[in-house]
Scaffold this motif. Structure first.
Motif, PDB file in Angstrom:
ATOM      1  N   GLY A 289       0.785  -1.231   0.000  1.00  0.00           N
ATOM      2  CA  GLY A 289       0.000   0.000   0.000  1.00  0.00           C
ATOM      3  C   GLY A 289       0.809   1.269   0.000  1.00  0.00           C
ATOM      4  N   GLU A 290       2.130   1.163   0.050  1.00  0.00           N
ATOM      5  CA  GLU A 290       2.996   2.337   0.037  1.00  0.00           C
ATOM      6  C   GLU A 290       3.182   2.874  -1.373  1.00  0.00           C
ATOM      7  N   PHE A 291       3.512   4.175  -1.430  1.00  0.00           N
ATOM      8  CA  PHE A 291       3.951   4.803  -2.681  1.00  0.00           C
ATOM      9  C   PHE A 291       5.383   5.264  -2.429  1.00  0.00           C
ATOM     10  N   VAL A 292       6.336   4.589  -3.074  1.00  0.00           N
ATOM     11  CA  VAL A 292       7.754   4.877  -2.860  1.00  0.00           C
ATOM     12  C   VAL A 292       8.393   5.236  -4.199  1.00  0.00           C
ATOM     13  N   SER A 293       9.164   6.314  -4.210  1.00  0.00           N
ATOM     14  CA  SER A 293       9.878   6.712  -5.429  1.00  0.00           C
ATOM     15  C   SER A 293      11.369   6.458  -5.286  1.00  0.00           C
ATOM     16  N   VAL A 294      11.999   6.161  -6.409  1.00  0.00           N
ATOM     17  CA  VAL A 294      13.449   5.992  -6.481  1.00  0.00           C
ATOM     18  C   VAL A 294      14.002   7.101  -7.370  1.00  0.00           C
ATOM     19  N   VAL A 295      14.953   7.856  -6.830  1.00  0.00           N
ATOM     20  CA  VAL A 295      15.510   9.008  -7.535  1.00  0.00           C
ATOM     21  C   VAL A 295      17.019   8.870  -7.624  1.00  0.00           C
ATOM     22  N   GLY A 296      17.571   9.311  -8.734  1.00  0.00           N
ATOM     23  CA  GLY A 296      19.025   9.301  -8.891  1.00  0.00           C
ATOM     24  C   GLY A 296      19.396   9.901 -10.222  1.00  0.00           C
TER      25      GLY A 296
ATOM     26  N   LEU B   4       8.765  13.748  -4.644  1.00  0.00           N
ATOM     27  CA  LEU B   4       8.334  14.222  -3.330  1.00  0.00           C
ATOM     28  C   LEU B   4       6.823  14.410  -3.271  1.00  0.00           C
ATOM     29  N   PHE B   5       6.250  14.930  -4.341  1.00  0.00           N
ATOM     30  CA  PHE B   5       4.812  15.185  -4.349  1.00  0.00           C
ATOM     31  C   PHE B   5       4.007  13.889  -4.272  1.00  0.00           C
ATOM     32  N   LEU B   6       4.476  12.858  -4.942  1.00  0.00           N
ATOM     33  CA  LEU B   6       3.712  11.622  -5.036  1.00  0.00           C
ATOM     34  C   LEU B   6       3.905  10.682  -3.847  1.00  0.00           C
ATOM     35  N   SER B   7       5.070  10.702  -3.235  1.00  0.00           N
ATOM     36  CA  SER B   7       5.517   9.561  -2.431  1.00  0.00           C
ATOM     37  C   SER B   7       5.333   9.693  -0.922  1.00  0.00           C
ATOM     38  N   ASP B   8       5.291   8.518  -0.274  1.00  0.00           N
ATOM     39  CA  ASP B   8       5.431   8.446   1.180  1.00  0.00           C
ATOM     40  C   ASP B   8       6.909   8.540   1.554  1.00  0.00           C
ATOM     41  N   ARG B   9       7.735   7.834   0.768  1.00  0.00           N
ATOM     42  CA  ARG B   9       9.183   7.843   0.967  1.00  0.00           C
ATOM     43  C   ARG B   9       9.880   7.972  -0.379  1.00  0.00           C
ATOM     44  N   VAL B  10      11.080   8.534  -0.338  1.00  0.00           N
ATOM     45  CA  VAL B  10      11.925   8.603  -1.527  1.00  0.00           C
ATOM     46  C   VAL B  10      13.224   7.875  -1.211  1.00  0.00           C
ATOM     47  N   LEU B  11      13.650   6.998  -2.119  1.00  0.00           N
ATOM     48  CA  LEU B  11      14.923   6.296  -1.991  1.00  0.00           C
ATOM     49  C   LEU B  11      15.900   6.908  -2.980  1.00  0.00           C
ATOM     50  N   LEU B  12      17.043   7.328  -2.483  1.00  0.00           N
ATOM     51  CA  LEU B  12      18.008   8.071  -3.293  1.00  0.00           C
ATOM     52  C   LEU B  12      19.225   7.208  -3.620  1.00  0.00           C
ATOM     53  N   PHE B  13      19.490   7.060  -4.922  1.00  0.00           N
ATOM     54  CA  PHE B  13      20.730   6.431  -5.375  1.00  0.00           C
ATOM     55  C   PHE B  13      21.863   7.423  -5.117  1.00  0.00           C
ATOM     56  N   SER B  14      22.802   7.065  -4.270  1.00  0.00           N
ATOM     57  CA  SER B  14      23.803   8.046  -3.866  1.00  0.00           C
ATOM     58  C   SER B  14      25.235   7.655  -4.193  1.00  0.00           C
ATOM     59  N   GLU B  15      25.430   6.540  -4.889  1.00  0.00           N
ATOM     60  CA  GLU B  15      26.799   6.116  -5.202  1.00  0.00           C
ATOM     61  C   GLU B  15      26.749   5.069  -6.303  1.00  0.00           C
ATOM     62  N   LYS B  16      27.891   4.734  -6.833  1.00  0.00           N
ATOM     63  CA  LYS B  16      27.964   3.671  -7.833  1.00  0.00           C
ATOM     64  C   LYS B  16      29.281   2.925  -7.673  1.00  0.00           C
ATOM     65  N   PRO B  17      29.257   1.587  -7.508  1.00  0.00           N
ATOM     66  CA  PRO B  17      28.025   0.793  -7.480  1.00  0.00           C
ATOM     67  C   PRO B  17      27.158   1.112  -6.266  1.00  0.00           C
ATOM     68  N   VAL B  18      25.875   0.925  -6.424  1.00  0.00           N
ATOM     69  CA  VAL B  18      24.931   1.248  -5.357  1.00  0.00           C
ATOM     70  C   VAL B  18      24.977   0.155  -4.299  1.00  0.00           C
TER      71      VAL B  18
ATOM     72  N   HIS C 133      23.807   1.254  -1.014  1.00  0.00           N
ATOM     73  CA  HIS C 133      22.920   1.804   0.014  1.00  0.00           C
ATOM     74  C   HIS C 133      21.980   2.805  -0.638  1.00  0.00           C
ATOM     75  N   LEU C 134      20.722   2.742  -0.283  1.00  0.00           N
ATOM     76  CA  LEU C 134      19.733   3.716  -0.756  1.00  0.00           C
ATOM     77  C   LEU C 134      19.340   4.602   0.423  1.00  0.00           C
ATOM     78  N   GLU C 135      19.662   5.876   0.313  1.00  0.00           N
ATOM     79  CA  GLU C 135      19.289   6.821   1.371  1.00  0.00           C
ATOM     80  C   GLU C 135      17.779   7.010   1.370  1.00  0.00           C
ATOM     81  N   GLU C 136      17.168   6.987   2.541  1.00  0.00           N
ATOM     82  CA  GLU C 136      15.706   7.091   2.660  1.00  0.00           C
ATOM     83  C   GLU C 136      15.305   8.477   3.134  1.00  0.00           C
ATOM     84  N   ILE C 137      14.353   9.094   2.418  1.00  0.00           N
ATOM     85  CA  ILE C 137      13.821  10.406   2.786  1.00  0.00           C
ATOM     86  C   ILE C 137      12.322  10.280   3.006  1.00  0.00           C
ATOM     87  N   LEU C 138      11.853  10.614   4.207  1.00  0.00           N
ATOM     88  CA  LEU C 138      10.421  10.620   4.501  1.00  0.00           C
ATOM     89  C   LEU C 138       9.831  11.951   4.044  1.00  0.00           C
TER      90      LEU C 138
END
Length: 254
Positions: free
Chosen positions: A33-40, A199-213, A215-220
């Motif tokens: 039931g969550e809406f989660v976005s992945v950004v990078g 941000l507008f759509l999501s409950d949480r955003v997961l951020l790609f912060s490195e490569k290789p990935v 860890h995904l940083e979580e933003i509420l």
């Protein structure tokens, strides 16, 4: 509530080249039931994540669970739509929307009445017999989303579905998508490069912060629901958007 999607120490490299891994021991989960976005930034691995979740690629190691099950073949268990709506130009709107049901063995006579009702509910009344090239971009994406819903999966993977739309249409589609998500109760994993959209759509955003990935940083997201376009002016929203943009700028190499 349970978890719709779980990555447990997932690693992946194209051609099994571990020295050029895209994902390295990545773990995260998405609740039902969550809406989660992945950004990078471009090239960070968002498309690879899409292919792994949808079953188009198989991880080199680790586990991927959909609704608590580790499936040998995830195709058919995850509904997805991409930037290109994927509508078949030789099929009418109703036939495109009904395609998942037809592929499951139902006849047109069985499914057409119900699919036409759903098209009307999606703001597509009286276009069921048109063809994709007769529709606007927003209408095509609505047909594509309905087709994903009719696939029967509780987990929907959306890969930059609105990136080709103009700004006004995109804004309308955002509010429409949130209404459909709230009504359907499905879980959505939304992949995008657009911070404001995420941000507008999501409950949480997961951020790609490195490569290789690894860890995904979580933003509420500090916004209540339901959301309206006016929420984009909220000071907490603006502050978080600016921080995320700054973080992403640090990751971009020219």
């Amino acid at each position: 509530m349970g978890e719709a999607l779980v990555f447990q120490q997932v690693s992946f490299a194209y051609d099994s080249n571990v020295h050029q891994a895209v994902l390295q021991d990545v773990s995260f989960s998405v609740k039902k039931g969550e809406f989660v976005s992945v950004v990078g930034p471009s090239g960070a691995g968002k498309s690879t994540l899409f292919r792994l979740v949808s079953g188009l690629e198989k991880q080199n190691s680790g586990r991927i669970l959909v609704n608590g099950k580790e499936l040998a073949d995830r195709q058919g268990h995850v509904g997805y739509m991409s930037q290109k709506d994927g509508l078949l130009p030789w099929l009418s709107v109703v036939d495109n929307a009904a395609l998942p049901l037809i592929l499951k063995g139902f006849s047109k006579k069985e499914v057409w009445p119900e699919v036409i009702k759903k098209l009307e509910a999606f703001g597509l009344k009286d276009v069921e017999h048109r063809y994709p090239d007769e529709l606007s971009g927003g209408m095509r994406q609505r047909v594509s989303f309905l087709r994903a819903l009719l696939g029967g999966s509780d987990l929907l993977l959306l890969d930059e579905p609105f990136s080709a739309l103009d700004a006004v249409t995109k804004t309308v589609m955002h509010e429409w998508l949130l209404d459909q998500w709230a009504e359907s109760g499905r879980t959505i994993l939304f992949i995008t490069h657009d911070v404001e959209e995420a941000l507008f759509l999501s409950d949480r955003v997961l951020l790609f912060s490195e490569k290789p990935v690894s860890h995904l940083e979580e933003i509420l997201v500090p916004l209540d629901r339901p959301r309206m376009v006016e929420d984009l002016k909220d000071p907490a929203f603006t502050e978080l958007k600016e921080k995320l943009l700054l973080d992403l700028r640090k990751l971009v190499t020219l």
